[in-house]
Design an enzyme around this catalytic site. Structure first.
Site, PDB file in Angstrom:
ATOM      1  N   ARG A 138       0.850  -1.191   0.000  1.00  0.00           N
ATOM      2  CA  ARG A 138       0.000   0.000   0.000  1.00  0.00           C
ATOM      3  C   ARG A 138       0.884   1.240   0.000  1.00  0.00           C
ATOM      4  O   ARG A 138       1.466   1.603   1.002  1.00  0.00           O
ATOM      5  CB  ARG A 138      -0.900   0.014   1.248  1.00  0.00           C
ATOM      6  CG  ARG A 138      -1.999   1.056   1.197  1.00  0.00           C
ATOM      7  CD  ARG A 138      -2.523   1.375   2.594  1.00  0.00           C
ATOM      8  NE  ARG A 138      -1.647   2.320   3.266  1.00  0.00           N
ATOM      9  CZ  ARG A 138      -1.393   2.309   4.574  1.00  0.00           C
ATOM     10  NH1 ARG A 138      -1.911   1.383   5.363  1.00  0.00           N
ATOM     11  NH2 ARG A 138      -0.586   3.206   5.113  1.00  0.00           N
TER      12      ARG A 138
ATOM     13  N   HIS B 266      -3.510   4.985   4.340  1.00  0.00           N
ATOM     14  CA  HIS B 266      -4.573   3.985   4.489  1.00  0.00           C
ATOM     15  C   HIS B 266      -5.888   4.529   3.948  1.00  0.00           C
ATOM     16  O   HIS B 266      -6.646   3.843   3.272  1.00  0.00           O
ATOM     17  CB  HIS B 266      -4.702   3.631   5.974  1.00  0.00           C
ATOM     18  CG  HIS B 266      -5.925   2.868   6.325  1.00  0.00           C
ATOM     19  ND1 HIS B 266      -6.055   1.517   6.102  1.00  0.00           N
ATOM     20  CD2 HIS B 266      -7.104   3.264   6.870  1.00  0.00           C
ATOM     21  CE1 HIS B 266      -7.253   1.121   6.506  1.00  0.00           C
ATOM     22  NE2 HIS B 266      -7.911   2.158   6.977  1.00  0.00           N
TER      23      HIS B 266
ATOM     24  N   TYR C 169       4.028   6.864  10.968  1.00  0.00           N
ATOM     25  CA  TYR C 169       4.536   5.531  11.280  1.00  0.00           C
ATOM     26  C   TYR C 169       5.542   4.971  10.269  1.00  0.00           C
ATOM     27  O   TYR C 169       6.050   3.869  10.438  1.00  0.00           O
ATOM     28  CB  TYR C 169       3.379   4.533  11.478  1.00  0.00           C
ATOM     29  CG  TYR C 169       2.338   4.524  10.363  1.00  0.00           C
ATOM     30  CD1 TYR C 169       2.527   3.774   9.220  1.00  0.00           C
ATOM     31  CD2 TYR C 169       1.169   5.287  10.465  1.00  0.00           C
ATOM     32  CE1 TYR C 169       1.582   3.770   8.203  1.00  0.00           C
ATOM     33  CE2 TYR C 169       0.225   5.288   9.456  1.00  0.00           C
ATOM     34  CZ  TYR C 169       0.425   4.527   8.331  1.00  0.00           C
ATOM     35  OH  TYR C 169      -0.514   4.531   7.325  1.00  0.00           O
TER      36      TYR C 169
HETATM   37  C1  LIG Z   1     -14.222  -5.028  12.879  1.00  0.00           C
HETATM   38  C2  LIG Z   1     -13.379  -3.815  12.630  1.00  0.00           C
HETATM   39  N1  LIG Z   1     -12.329  -3.555  13.442  1.00  0.00           N
HETATM   40  C3  LIG Z   1     -11.564  -2.467  13.213  1.00  0.00           C
HETATM   41  C4  LIG Z   1     -11.838  -1.618  12.173  1.00  0.00           C
HETATM   42  C5  LIG Z   1     -10.952  -0.412  11.913  1.00  0.00           C
HETATM   43  N2  LIG Z   1     -10.098  -0.667  10.757  1.00  0.00           N
HETATM   44  C6  LIG Z   1     -10.433  -0.222   9.543  1.00  0.00           C
HETATM   45  S1  LIG Z   1      -9.336  -0.690   8.363  1.00  0.00           S
HETATM   46  C7  LIG Z   1      -8.369  -1.479   9.490  1.00  0.00           C
HETATM   47  C8  LIG Z   1      -7.092  -2.175   9.082  1.00  0.00           C
HETATM   48  C9  LIG Z   1      -7.325  -3.229   8.064  1.00  0.00           C
HETATM   49  O1  LIG Z   1      -6.089  -3.655   7.545  1.00  0.00           O
HETATM   50  P1  LIG Z   1      -6.028  -4.744   6.402  1.00  0.00           P
HETATM   51  O2  LIG Z   1      -6.984  -5.835   6.699  1.00  0.00           O
HETATM   52  O3  LIG Z   1      -4.603  -5.125   6.211  1.00  0.00           O
HETATM   53  O4  LIG Z   1      -6.588  -4.019   5.100  1.00  0.00           O
HETATM   54  P2  LIG Z   1      -5.998  -2.758   4.322  1.00  0.00           P
HETATM   55  O5  LIG Z   1      -6.663  -1.549   4.910  1.00  0.00           O
HETATM   56  O6  LIG Z   1      -4.523  -2.765   4.483  1.00  0.00           O
HETATM   57  O7  LIG Z   1      -6.429  -2.920   2.902  1.00  0.00           O
HETATM   58  C10 LIG Z   1      -8.931  -1.383  10.760  1.00  0.00           C
HETATM   59  C11 LIG Z   1      -8.321  -1.964  11.983  1.00  0.00           C
HETATM   60  C12 LIG Z   1     -12.953  -1.932  11.348  1.00  0.00           C
HETATM   61  N3  LIG Z   1     -13.268  -1.178  10.283  1.00  0.00           N
HETATM   62  N4  LIG Z   1     -13.691  -3.038  11.575  1.00  0.00           N
END
Ligand SMILES: Cc1ncc(C[n+]2csc(CCOP(=O)(O)OP(=O)(O)O)c2C)c(N)n1
Ligand SMILES: [Mg+2]
Length: 349
Positions: free
Chosen positions: A248, A252, A261
């Site tokens: 990525r 985010h 970070y």
């Molecule tokens: C159940 C839940 N917990 C926490 C969040 C907050 N949150 C949104 S995106 C994210 C990180 C996700 O990372 P990843 O699965 O690696 O996907 P990426 O964003 O890197 O595509 C978090 C913790 C959420 N949306 N839903």
């Protein structure tokens, strides 16, 4: 990087991609790249309130989305799958309307497009996909087996829901492709602090699911892995895990500051080669496309993004009270009182 999986022998006699298909893949990636960077600019300009960019993940998204059979398969995305949506031919004004917060899950038709509403609950799409795939095994066989493909991230793979979903899918032989985009980060948490066991793909063995770890920045490798996984699922062999290794680039979401970070230098070093540029060099080297083709793809991408921008700007607001109408088939008393309170406060009725 693709590891050869223990996929069951499948009748996957699909021809290699033709030169025309390779050019189409590039055109899609260019359109996605331009729309993605445009969407970030639109957020900065106040046209949309928020967006989750996918810069650097175009190969993973276009390559996998291109393998979907839209006559029978179904995709369950997260909040970051604009490239999959575009590769599957969605109405992109309808898709981007979600990022304008115009309508829950976007204004495209999920049933016709075979692309479920955008899912912001991390790992939520995984459960929906397994349920849908299990339903395929219960349907009359002559209806033909559709395959569900669920997208999720390296961070989402730490959710308990993913364990339950994989175990259930394997036990029930549900035709589902678990497509992980390992982009190195879950917001500010790097994969190595999130994923135990070496990789997400390595976990599949514990469920008896074959896994492919693929170079997620190589669009053709991603397409071929996804196509093989679909063939495996369609032939009644149960689920497959694909872990597409990508990165990525950038934030985010438009609300994130990655400078908190990681440094730009770290990002540049870890991101590796740009998947779009890499594919362009390959097509040039193989004589599949020339500079005029790439210039044309860029021009088309710019025209397309402009049409989408005008489309979302033209979308008027939806009546706010609508948000209460689609929660349950029959509204509950608690929901009804919330709707009444909301109308009194917001619409002064
Ligand atoms: C159940 C839940 N917990 C926490 C969040 C907050 N949150 C949104 S995106 C994210 C990180 C996700 O990372 P990843 O699965 O690696 O996907 P990426 O964003 O890197 O595509 C978090 C913790 C959420 N949306 N839903
Ligand atoms: Mg991630």
């Amino acid at each position: 990087m693709t590891t050869k999986p223990a996929l069951a022998a499948v009748d996957d006699d699909a021809a290699p991609l033709s030169n025309q298909q390779l050019r189409e893949l590039y055109t899609l990636m260019a359109a996605v790249r331009h729309l993605d960077t445009s969407a970030v600019a639109w957020q900065r300009q106040g046209i949309i309130p928020g967006y989750a960019p996918e810069l650097g993940q175009e190969a993973a998204q276009v390559g996998s989305g291109y393998a979907v059979d839209r006559s029978r398969d179904f995709v369950f995305p997260t909040y970051r799958e604009m490239g999959v949506a575009r590769a599957m031919g969605l109405d992109m004004v309808g898709y981007m309307s979600t990022h304008k917060a115009t309508w829950h899950g976007g204004m495209y038709n999920p049933v016709e497009s075979r692309f479920a509403p955008i899912q912001a609950v991390v790992a939520g799409s995984v459960l929906h996909a397994v349920g849908w795939a299990h339903g395929q095994t219960l349907a009359a066989p002559d209806e033909g087996t559709g395959v569900a493909m669920t997208y999720f991230g390296d961070g989402a793979s730490s959710q308990g829901d993913v364990h339950e979903a994989m175990n259930f899918a394997a036990v029930m032989k549900a035709p589902v492709v678990f497509f992980i985009q390992n982009n190195g980060w879950a917001i500010s948490v790097p994969t190595e602090r999130q994923v135990a066991g070496g990789s997400v793909a390595a976990r599949a063995a514990g469920y008896g699911i074959p896994a492919l770890q693929v170079d997620g920045n190589d669009v053709v490798a991603v397409y071929e892995a996804t196509r093989s996984a679909f063939a495996h699922c369609r032939n009644g062999n149960g689920p497959v895990v694909i872990e597409a290794m990508t990165y990525r680039r950038g934030p985010h979401s438009t609300a994130d500051d990655p400078g908190r970070y990681r440094t730009l230098e770290e990002e540049r070093l870890d991101a590796g080669e740009d998947p779009l540029e890499r594919f362009k060099q390959r097509l040039l080297a193989d004589g599949v496309a020339d500079e005029a083709f790439f210039a044309d793809a860029q021009r088309k991408a710019e025209e397309e993004a402009e049409v989408i921008r005008m489309g979302i700007q033209d979308l008027g607001p939806r009546p706010g009270a609508e948000m209460f109408n689609l929660v349950f088939q029959e509204p509950t008393p608690a929901l009804q009182s919330q709707a009444t309170a909301w109308r009194e406060e917001s619409e002064h009725v």
